[in-house]
Write an enzyme that holds these catalytic residues in place. Structure first.
Site, PDB file in Angstrom:
ATOM      1  N   ASP A  60       0.973  -1.116  -0.140  1.00 19.57           N
ATOM      2  CA  ASP A  60       0.020   0.156  -0.192  1.00 19.57           C
ATOM      3  C   ASP A  60       0.755   1.308  -0.001  1.00 19.57           C
ATOM      4  O   ASP A  60       1.893   1.206   0.326  1.00 19.57           O
ATOM      5  CB  ASP A  60      -1.044  -0.022   1.022  1.00 19.57           C
ATOM      6  CG  ASP A  60      -2.041  -1.127   1.235  1.00 19.57           C
ATOM      7  OD1 ASP A  60      -2.338  -1.563   0.098  1.00 19.57           O
ATOM      8  OD2 ASP A  60      -2.419  -1.539   2.159  1.00 19.57           O
ATOM      9  N   TYR A 114       6.181  -9.876   6.879  1.00 16.03           N
ATOM     10  CA  TYR A 114       6.036  -8.532   7.127  1.00 16.03           C
ATOM     11  C   TYR A 114       6.614  -7.932   8.568  1.00 16.03           C
ATOM     12  O   TYR A 114       6.361  -8.882   9.443  1.00 16.03           O
ATOM     13  CB  TYR A 114       4.655  -7.907   6.994  1.00 16.03           C
ATOM     14  CG  TYR A 114       3.959  -7.929   5.603  1.00 16.03           C
ATOM     15  CD1 TYR A 114       4.259  -6.669   4.701  1.00 16.03           C
ATOM     16  CD2 TYR A 114       3.492  -8.865   4.873  1.00 16.03           C
ATOM     17  CE1 TYR A 114       3.908  -6.460   3.671  1.00 16.03           C
ATOM     18  CE2 TYR A 114       3.051  -8.615   3.727  1.00 16.03           C
ATOM     19  CZ  TYR A 114       3.238  -7.417   3.007  1.00 16.03           C
ATOM     20  OH  TYR A 114       2.829  -7.518   1.653  1.00 16.03           O
TER      21      TYR A 114
END
Length: 273
Positions: A60, A114
């Protein structure tokens, strides 16, 4: 496939703050557009998209990466260092691997990792870890994403205290949209005492939680795509590209420290009279 070209995968690191995400979009800067522009300048790309191109993930806006992976057909001379010659400092290729002709950077990935750097000096680490433990394993994360499909995932988690930061590491074969950042919000709510542990069970339950009962999305900038794993693929770091990436990101780190120091002086110096 052209005789002088073969499939190659590249590890790409980037500071996501200047970009509106990884995937190209009209009229806004993205990491993918930046990569394609560099390939055009190098004479490797004369069309819209590189041949057999795919990327590991679509981070994103504001999300950074260490292990983003892209793969496409390239001439033999296109090394990470050569690619960096036309890339801005915020984006650095640093390793590569020759891969089979049918390699697909999205579908062939077996694991994605992540890491979220949560500024949380007063968070209760034990409560935060308990929330993560309840989220670990296989579950339906439909209340932590806007996706309607692919919400069942097997998640591995870890968290480590580093000064004022609680560093959360999340691993899975793949993640639904906004899933990582909503997990962070949920963990922060439990760790701060704003929510109890039972809320995790409600989030993982079958009933949809919308509106005030739902989980907000945590800010993007503390999130980093750390690694993407491909069975049988070993990436070779390019020494020149590694040196370049370390220099560039060390400079950006200093810039960030200076910005934080100046902001801190202003914040401490503002008075009511």
């Amino acid at each position: 496939m052209a005789a002088d070209r073969s499939m190659r995968a590249f590890r790409v690191a980037y500071d996501g703050r200047p970009y509106s995400g990884f995937q190209r979009q009209p009229d806004v800067p993205t990491v993918e557009d930046t990569l394609f522009d560099s390939l055009r300048k190098l004479g490797v790309l004369d069309g819209d998209t590189p041949t057999n191109y795919a990327a590991a993930g679509r981070t994103d806006a504001g999300v950074s990466a260490l292990g983003q992976t892209v793969a496409f057909e390239v001439p033999d001379w296109l090394t990470p260092a050569a690619l960096n010659g036309q890339l801005p400092g915020a984006v650095r290729a640093w390793a590569s691997a020759d891969v089979p002709p049918d390699f697909h950077a999205t579908h062939d990935a077996s694991r994605r990792t992540y890491r979220y750097h949560l500024h949380a000096p007063t968070l209760d680490d034990a409560r935060a870890k308990a929330a993560l433990d309840r989220l670990s394993g296989e579950g339906d994360f439909h209340n932590l994403t806007t996706d309607d499909e692919g919400t069942v995932r097997r998640l591995e988690t870890d968290c480590v205290r580093d000064g004022d930061f609680l560093v959360l590491t999340l691993e899975a074969g793949g993640f639904a949209r906004h899933m990582v950042r909503r997990i962070v919000s949920l963990v922060r709510a439990v760790g701060s005492g704003a929510s109890d542990l039972d809320r995790v069970d409600r989030v993982l339950g079958p009933e949809p939680l919308d509106g005030p009962a739902g989980v907000a999305t945590a800010p993007a900038t503390p999130l980093v795509l750390v690694d993407v794993t491909y069975p049988g693929v070993s990436f070779d770091p390019d020494p020149d590209a590694v040196a370049s990436a370390r220099e560039v990101f060390a400079e950006r780190r200093v810039e960030g420290l200076v910005t934080a120091r100046v902001a801190g002086e202003v914040a401490e110096g503002v008075t009511e009279r």
